[in-house]
Design an enzyme around this catalytic site. Structure first.
Site, PDB file in Angstrom:
ATOM      1  N   ASN A 182       0.828  -1.197   0.000  1.00 45.41           N
ATOM      2  CA  ASN A 182       0.000   0.000   0.000  1.00 45.41           C
ATOM      3  C   ASN A 182       0.866   1.252   0.000  1.00 45.41           C
ATOM      4  OD1 ASN A 182      -2.356  -1.609   0.306  1.00 45.41           O
ATOM      5  ND2 ASN A 182      -2.062  -1.638   2.504  1.00 45.41           N
TER       6      ASN A 182
ATOM      7  N   ARG B 112      -3.353   9.361  11.132  1.00 41.17           N
ATOM      8  CA  ARG B 112      -4.101   8.172  10.722  1.00 41.17           C
ATOM      9  C   ARG B 112      -3.914   7.107  11.797  1.00 41.17           C
ATOM     10  NH1 ARG B 112      -5.338   8.585   5.077  1.00 41.17           N
ATOM     11  NH2 ARG B 112      -4.123  10.216   4.057  1.00 41.17           N
TER      12      ARG B 112
ATOM     13  N   HIS C   2      -5.225   1.693  14.057  1.00 38.00           N
ATOM     14  CA  HIS C   2      -5.983   0.647  13.362  1.00 38.00           C
ATOM     15  C   HIS C   2      -5.346  -0.738  13.499  1.00 38.00           C
ATOM     16  CE1 HIS C   2      -6.652   4.230  10.477  1.00 38.00           C
ATOM     17  NE2 HIS C   2      -7.615   4.223  11.367  1.00 38.00           N
TER      18      HIS C   2
ATOM     19  N   LYS D 207       2.622  -5.700   9.477  1.00 39.68           N
ATOM     20  CA  LYS D 207       2.898  -4.517   8.651  1.00 39.68           C
ATOM     21  C   LYS D 207       4.385  -4.188   8.694  1.00 39.68           C
ATOM     22  CE  LYS D 207      -1.628  -2.395   9.324  1.00 39.68           C
ATOM     23  NZ  LYS D 207      -2.375  -1.268   9.882  1.00 39.68           N
TER      24      LYS D 207
ATOM     25  N   TYR E 233       3.687   0.676   2.777  1.00 38.20           N
ATOM     26  CA  TYR E 233       3.734  -0.457   3.691  1.00 38.20           C
ATOM     27  C   TYR E 233       3.354  -1.750   3.001  1.00 38.20           C
ATOM     28  CZ  TYR E 233      -1.144   1.171   4.530  1.00 38.20           C
ATOM     29  OH  TYR E 233      -2.439   1.607   4.408  1.00 38.20           O
TER      30      TYR E 233
END
Length: 185
Positions: A50, A60, A63, A73, A133
């Site tokens: 991504n 952000r 999550h 990740k 990522y």
């Protein structure tokens, strides 16, 4: 590559610093090498890549994906500078609810590995941030996405920005203490 493990005393978090070859033309760096990762105890099957772009003050997170859709990740910055955050949401961990932060920049070339069991977020510290990522484990599944409010007082993250720009979804995320334990690890 250099692998610094257990960042801020939290088992599983790794900062990876690649070798960078620079000259007057620019630079070259290797951002993934399966053998070096495996030699350092990281055996993850990467399934998705991504790229996001943010402007200064955008925040952000925090999550994660729950259950069978959990994700590892490997994050890095291609342009700009961020403060990257990992919150331990592994219920049986001695560092449950603690967080680690790492500054990732286009100049320090560092990458941050967050295995399953961590909530993730970042704040953009420069006018333009290109954030990349790799995802291991499973691809994104909307129904499995979970979040913690970015300014949760029980976690106490010092983001270093006044009035960050957050999405409506992130602004309405529940507090850490209100998360259903079955949504954690």
């Amino acid at each position: 590559m250099e692998f610094e493990k257990n960042i801020e005393g939290i088992e599983g978090l790794v900062v990876i610093t690649p070798r960078v070859f620079e000259d007057e033309r620019g630079f070259f760096k290797e951002t993934f090498n399966e053998k070096e990762f495996k030699d350092n105890g990281i055996d993850i099957h990467w399934v998705q890549g991504n790229h996001s772009r943010s402007t200064k003050g955008v925040l952000r997170g925090l999550h994660w994906q729950k259950g069978e859709h959990a994700q590892d990740k490997l994050v890095r910055v291609a342009t700009g500078k961020i403060l990257d955050i990992a919150v331990d949401i592994r219920r049986d961990s001695p560092t449950f609810g603690k967080y680690a932060m790492v500054e990732l920049t286009e100049d320090n070339h560092k990458m941050f590995l967050l295995p399953k069991g961590f909530a993730h977020g970042f704040v953009a510290l420069t006018d333009k941030v290109d954030f990349e990522y790799m995802i291991g484990g499973n691809t994104y599944n909307k129904e499995s996405e979970r979040a913690i409010i970015w300014n949760d007082p029980d976690i106490g993250i010092e983001w270093g920005v006044e009035n960050p720009l957050v999405s409506e979804k992130d602004a309405k995320a529940p507090s850490f203490k209100d998360i259903d334990p079955s949504d954690m690890f």
